[in-house]
Write a protein that holds these residues in place. Structure first.
Motif, PDB file in Angstrom:
ATOM      1  N   LYS B 182      38.130  -4.088 -21.533  1.00 16.09           N
ATOM      2  CA  LYS B 182      38.570  -4.481 -20.334  1.00 16.09           C
ATOM      3  C   LYS B 182      40.297  -4.239 -20.610  1.00 16.09           C
ATOM      4  CE  LYS B 182      35.518  -7.915 -18.183  1.00 16.09           C
ATOM      5  NZ  LYS B 182      35.328  -9.310 -17.876  1.00 16.09           N
ATOM      6  N   THR B 187      39.620  -1.541 -16.885  1.00 19.89           N
ATOM      7  CA  THR B 187      38.635  -1.524 -15.775  1.00 19.89           C
ATOM      8  C   THR B 187      38.421  -2.858 -15.215  1.00 19.89           C
ATOM      9  OG1 THR B 187      36.359  -1.236 -15.890  1.00 19.89           O
ATOM     10  CG2 THR B 187      36.929  -1.851 -17.910  1.00 19.89           C
ATOM     11  N   LEU B 189      35.336  -3.312 -14.143  1.00 19.79           N
ATOM     12  CA  LEU B 189      33.950  -3.415 -14.199  1.00 19.79           C
ATOM     13  C   LEU B 189      33.745  -4.935 -15.007  1.00 19.79           C
ATOM     14  CD1 LEU B 189      32.937   0.127 -15.329  1.00 19.79           C
ATOM     15  CD2 LEU B 189      32.073  -1.175 -13.377  1.00 19.79           C
ATOM     16  N   LEU B 191      31.341  -5.799 -17.234  1.00 20.10           N
ATOM     17  CA  LEU B 191      31.079  -5.627 -18.774  1.00 20.10           C
ATOM     18  C   LEU B 191      30.784  -7.126 -19.434  1.00 20.10           C
ATOM     19  CD1 LEU B 191      33.947  -3.217 -19.790  1.00 20.10           C
ATOM     20  CD2 LEU B 191      31.738  -2.685 -19.018  1.00 20.10           C
ATOM     21  N   ASP B 196      25.744  -3.832 -20.082  1.00 16.13           N
ATOM     22  CA  ASP B 196      27.099  -3.296 -19.405  1.00 16.13           C
ATOM     23  C   ASP B 196      27.856  -2.635 -20.448  1.00 16.13           C
ATOM     24  OD1 ASP B 196      26.153  -4.725 -17.130  1.00 16.13           O
ATOM     25  OD2 ASP B 196      27.529  -6.454 -17.365  1.00 16.13           O
ATOM     26  N   LYS B 199      26.442   0.802 -21.727  1.00 13.76           N
ATOM     27  CA  LYS B 199      26.387   1.756 -20.680  1.00 13.76           C
ATOM     28  C   LYS B 199      27.698   2.494 -20.552  1.00 13.76           C
ATOM     29  CE  LYS B 199      25.160   3.074 -15.885  1.00 13.76           C
ATOM     30  NZ  LYS B 199      26.218   3.967 -15.783  1.00 13.76           N
ATOM     31  N   PHE B 200      28.802   1.570 -20.558  1.00  6.22           N
ATOM     32  CA  PHE B 200      30.055   1.781 -20.379  1.00  6.22           C
ATOM     33  C   PHE B 200      30.455   2.921 -21.785  1.00  6.22           C
ATOM     34  CE2 PHE B 200      34.596   1.059 -21.413  1.00  6.22           C
ATOM     35  CZ  PHE B 200      35.322   1.359 -20.221  1.00  6.22           C
ATOM     36  N   ASP B 203      28.558   6.159 -21.365  1.00  6.57           N
ATOM     37  CA  ASP B 203      28.949   7.157 -20.352  1.00  6.57           C
ATOM     38  C   ASP B 203      30.092   7.892 -20.817  1.00  6.57           C
ATOM     39  OD1 ASP B 203      26.914   6.399 -18.932  1.00  6.57           O
ATOM     40  OD2 ASP B 203      27.972   5.317 -17.414  1.00  6.57           O
TER      41      ASP B 203
END
Lengths: 180, 755
Positions: B182, B187, B189, B191, B196, B199-200, B203
């Protein structure tokens, strides 16, 4: 199936369960193959299929030809974005629940890596006991002494972010279809 | 430093180089405060899983022996294997480069990337690349480096060095990873979950894989006959790195070579169970690059032919090969079993118990071999408990390596050396006299105990006063929160004549035993020795007592090898005379028995060592053998009914007792005689001889001991009594200090129920 094979199959099922692989057992040359694949491929995400070197099944070939989503010759972009891959394997290892796939121009090694769901076919007669067996027993050792290959023992996984998570850089789900 | 905000400001990289004064202490403080919980949970999970996985392998010992033998032969034949491997790689169409130094390796790799006009390199986990500081070179050349192993990705974001050899970010909890992402990626998101976070990172990295120009991987094993590499992983990033870009470079230390591809199965069957406790990791690749799979062009760039480079790094390894001690480290297969089983490592991880690159007990030899001796200062955290020795799949005696590093330290650049004071005063060999005052004190326990026991009222009284503790903390660096064990004036050797006069001796006795009056039992726990004599007497064993031992455990733990050699030779010569006269040697203190069964192999002739090893026993191991072989009935000797009514026993086995496989007979005996026994599962109590007394390690020792205290608490129901039984003197002291409760030795317990 002989007693020894049946024992190996049971052990394979147990080992595969530990690594969260779903195993389906179907008969060769039966409609079950189609049914099983249809139960796994549930949406219209594209399906990549490698050239099979170790499975020869007419019905499977027909299914491949008939399905509109199946792609046997994807572009690089399609490869990077496909959802499903179907490959064969030259051996299964009962103690570890692994399937062994070649990494060659049949594209098994590549297709099985980029997609989210990997479906792998294994002939039950190629079930062996331990990893060492494919290095010591013919005809497997011809492959393992000369070719590039991979033991796939479950889907891609990590525990680096805390709890075990499946689906990192490779598929999140592995299905093994054993043909009897 | 005690201010928490300051501790939080200590960055692992700032204290990675332990050759800098104060870094080890700062790193310990930071790790205990910030990283301990995550490291402990994760290493203990790996550790438990390894025990389960390796127990399932029916020929595990054979497999271990085979891999050890392949590694020994490979290192012995390394120059020839290098020639053969170069030829194999070239025949395959690849490129081979042997780098003498870290700089040479990094420059070569950077030049390949430059030649391909690489803008982005995707890297799989490679500790060798960390050793040669490859990323710095690539980034200086304007090339972006993407670490693709998720743990390495975390470390790249946090700018930290690996804290574990298999799980490099083991020190970061999910919460701390979430905070990091973070903050660094700005971000919004959530997380929050592992999914989470995965995936972060995935990607971000998927994009890198698809656009990278060069992939750099390590190699777990390389076979010289065919130029084949074995790569073990679970995430799939190594598969991506080796096949997504058209250029693949594998980098590895020269020690990774073995002769034959057909032998790779030994390694893959051994690695995953020893590392994470998996049967196999998700992906185990065997490749003979360059790959036959056609290259891809995901971003529309021109497709190039595949190109493969193998970069092998010497960087001190060939010198390690010539060093009888450090050569052992070259056999390491980097599984991390030694780290996961190590109680100290479990408590702090590799940022404290590790250097700039290599963590753990084995890491000291690697930092010394590829860097310099000073960088291995953290090897002082190895207590010599030996739990790693039995767990290492290639049977490296890691404590022995660390005792040698300590020995080299003692001889080098020691400003505190006071040899002129010690010469003639302490029984230390001349070449060990340059060590620090603290080490001199702890390596001469026999000498101190002997004098202490002559005036116990004075020594026990004074040593426990506040003033004396302050002095000993100041001068000897003995932590003032510890109480040194009390010395008894009525030592075991002094009590023996009384025992002898009160008990029958008979020529009809079937067994002759020499009870070894080890320094700890004799001076600090004579009651355990007397209890042993009395129980043995009941079993018809004719026991004699040895002279007071000066065995060398104390000197060995401080790295005083010359002194230990002298003590080992004197002790073994003395004991072998008894063995020749058909005496069996029984030793109450497990750490001393471990000397006879394991450590003396480094100091005395093989034949003598084997004789001593084969004829030395732990008391209950000895009795258990008699009971089983002679089919004796416990009822003949013990009041079984009373035993069955006895409160629950909590048995904590000594680390070295387990490492030489004599904890189980004790446990079996206690259970079979009828006690209700619960046991600890910790690897070590944390005291580990003198370790827990040292001021600089007190906090670590207490942290390690907390697990044992927790287990004791959990085992005891509120309304029941429980008796704590421990075989080792230092375990006894640690439990007394931390759990504020008394322990007894198993023989003291059994003695109470003799008929």
């Amino acid at each position: 199936m002989s007693g020894q094979n049946s024992e190996r199959l049971n052990q394979f099922l147990e080992s595969a369960k530990k690594v969260e692989t779903t195993v389906k057992i179907v008969s060769h040359f039966s409609d079950d193959i189609k049914n099983v694949l249809n139960s796994i491929i549930v949406d219209d995400g594209s399906v990549l299929i490698s050239k099979f070197r170790f499975i020869n099944d007419q019905l499977l070939s027909e299914f491949i030809k008939s399905s509109k989503y199946i792609n046997t010759n994807p572009t690089d972009k399609e490869l990077a974005n496909a959802k499903y891959s179907i490959t064969d394997s030259f051996a299964g290892i009962s103690e570890t629940g692994s399937v062994c796939i070649v990494n060659d121009d049949s594209m098994s090694g590549s297709y099985s890596l980029y997609t989210q769901i990997h479906i792998v076919f294994l002939d039950s007669k190629n079930l062996l006991s331990r990893p060492r067996d494919i290095f010591q027993i013919d005809p497997y050792k011809t492959i393992t002494q000369n070719e590039d290959f991979i033991f796939v023992s479950g889907s891609s996984a990590t525990a680096d972010m805390g709890p075990l998570v499946r689906g990192v850089h490779g598929p999140a789900k592995l299905y093994t279809i054993i043909l009897e | 430093m005690s201010d928490k905000s300051l501790i939080n400001k200590i960055q692992p990289r700032d204290v990675a180089d332990k050759s800098i004064d104060g870094n080890l202490e700062k790193a310990l403080e930071m790790a205990l405060d910030v990283e301990s919980k995550a490291v402990r949970e994760n290493t203990q999970s790996f550790n438990n899983n390894r025990y389960i996985a390796t127990a399932r392998i029916n020929d595990y010992e054979l497999l271990k022996n085979k891999v050890r033998s392949i590694k020994e032969d490979s290192i012995a034949n390394l120059p020839n294997l290098l020639v053969q491997l170069e030829q194999s790689i070239k025949e395959n169409g690849g490129h081979f480069f042997l780098a003498k130094t870290a700089e040479e390796a990094s420059k070569y790799l950077t030049n390949i990337c430059k030649k391909h006009e690489a803008k982005l390199v995707v890297k799989a986990k490679s500790i060798t690349s960390e050793e040669i500081k490859l990323n710095d070179y690539l980034e200086d050349a304007g090339i972006e480096v993407a670490e693709t192993d998720l743990a390495e990705f975390i470390l790249q974001v946090s700018d930290e060095q690996p804290s574990h050899i298999v799980a490099p970010a083991i020190h970061r909890s999910r919460e701390r990873i979430s905070e990091l992402f973070k903050e660094k990626f700005k971000t919004e998101l959530p997380l929050e979950t592992g999914e989470d976070l995965t995936k972060f990172a995935r990607d971000i990295l998927r994009e890198k894989f698809l656009t990278a120009d060069v992939g750099i991987s390590g190699a777990n094993v390389i076979s010289a006959d065919t130029g084949t590499i074995l790569l073990v992983e679970s995430e799939g990033n190594i598969r991506m790195v080796t096949q997504a870009p058209s250029v693949h470079i594998a980098i590895a230390g020269v020690e990774k070579i073995i002769p034959n591809r057909k032998d790779l199965w030994h390694f893959l069957e051994l690695l995953a169970p020893s590392a994470t406790g998996q049967d196999l990791t998700s992906y185990t690749q065997i490749l003979k690059p360059p790959l036959k799979v056609p290259p891809f062009s995901f971003d529309g760039r021109e497709i190039k032919d595949r190109e493969f480079h193998l970069v092998l790094v010497d960087n001190g390894r060939m010198s390690m090969r010539e060093d009888a001690v450090l050569r052992e480290a070259l056999y390491c297969i980097r599984c991390s079993a030694c780290m996961n089983v190590c109680a100290n490592f479990q408590a702090v991880g590799g940022h404290a118990f590790g250097g700039e690159t290599y963590p753990g007990g084995i890491g000291g030899s690697w930092e010394a071999g590829t860097g310099n001796l000073e960088k291995s200062k953290f090897s002082d955290l190895c207590t010599g408990c030996s739990r790693c020795v039995t767990e290492c799949p290639v049977q490296i005696d890691i404590p022995w390596l660390n005792e040698n590093l300590r020995n080299r330290f003692n001889k080098k650049n020691n400003p505190e050396a006071l040899s002129f004071v010690f010469k003639g005063l302490l029984p230390t060999e001349e070449e060990d006299q340059s060590a620090t005052l603290q080490k001199q004190f702890f390596s001469n326990y026999n000498f101190i105990a002997k004098w202490g026991s002559r005036f116990p009222k004075i020594t026990n009284g004074i040593s426990h006063t506040k003033f004396a503790k302050q002095i000993s903390e100041k001068v000897l660096q003995v932590d003032s929160r510890r109480k040194l064990p009390k010395f008894s004036s009525d030592t075991l050797v002094k009590q023996f004549p009384r025992f002898n006069s009160e008990h029958i001796s008979s020529n009809r006795f079937e067994k002759k035993v020499l009870l070894f009056a080890d320094v700890f039992t004799n001076f600090s726990r004579p009651s355990a020795g007397i209890a042993t004599l009395k129980v043995f007497n009941k079993f018809g064993i004719d026991s004699q007592i040895s002279k007071v031992g000066n065995e060398g455990r104390d000197s060995l733990s401080q790295g005083f090898l010359a002194t230990t050699k002298k003590r080992a030779n004197e002790t073994s010569e003395y004991l072998l005379k008894y063995i020749k006269n058909d005496y069996d040697i029984v030793v109450v203190e497990p750490s001393i028995l471990a000397l006879f069964r394991k450590d003396y192999s480094h100091f005395i002739d093989e034949e003598k060592f084997n004789s001593l090893k084969g004829n030395s026993f732990e008391p209950l191991e000895y009795l258990y053998q008699i009971v089983k072989s002679k089919k004796k009935d416990f009822r003949t000797y013990f009041n079984i009914e009373a035993i069955q009514k006895h409160p629950k026993i909590f048995f904590h086995s000594h680390c070295q007792q387990r490492s030489i496989n004599v904890a189980k007979p004790t446990l079996d005996f206690l259970r079979e005689v009828g006690f209700n026994v619960d046991t600890s599962s910790v690897e070590c109590c944390g005291m580990a001889g003198s370790f827990g007394y040292k001021k600089q390690y007190y906090e670590l020792s207490v942290r390690v001991g907390e697990d044992l205290v927790d287990q004791i608490k959990k085992s005891k129901s509120p309304n029941e009594e429980m008796v704590i039984v421990a075989s080792g003197v230092s375990c006894h002291e640690q439990i007394k200090d931390l759990a504020k409760t008394h322990t007894i030795h198993p023989m003291e317990l059994l003695y109470q129920f003799l008929k």
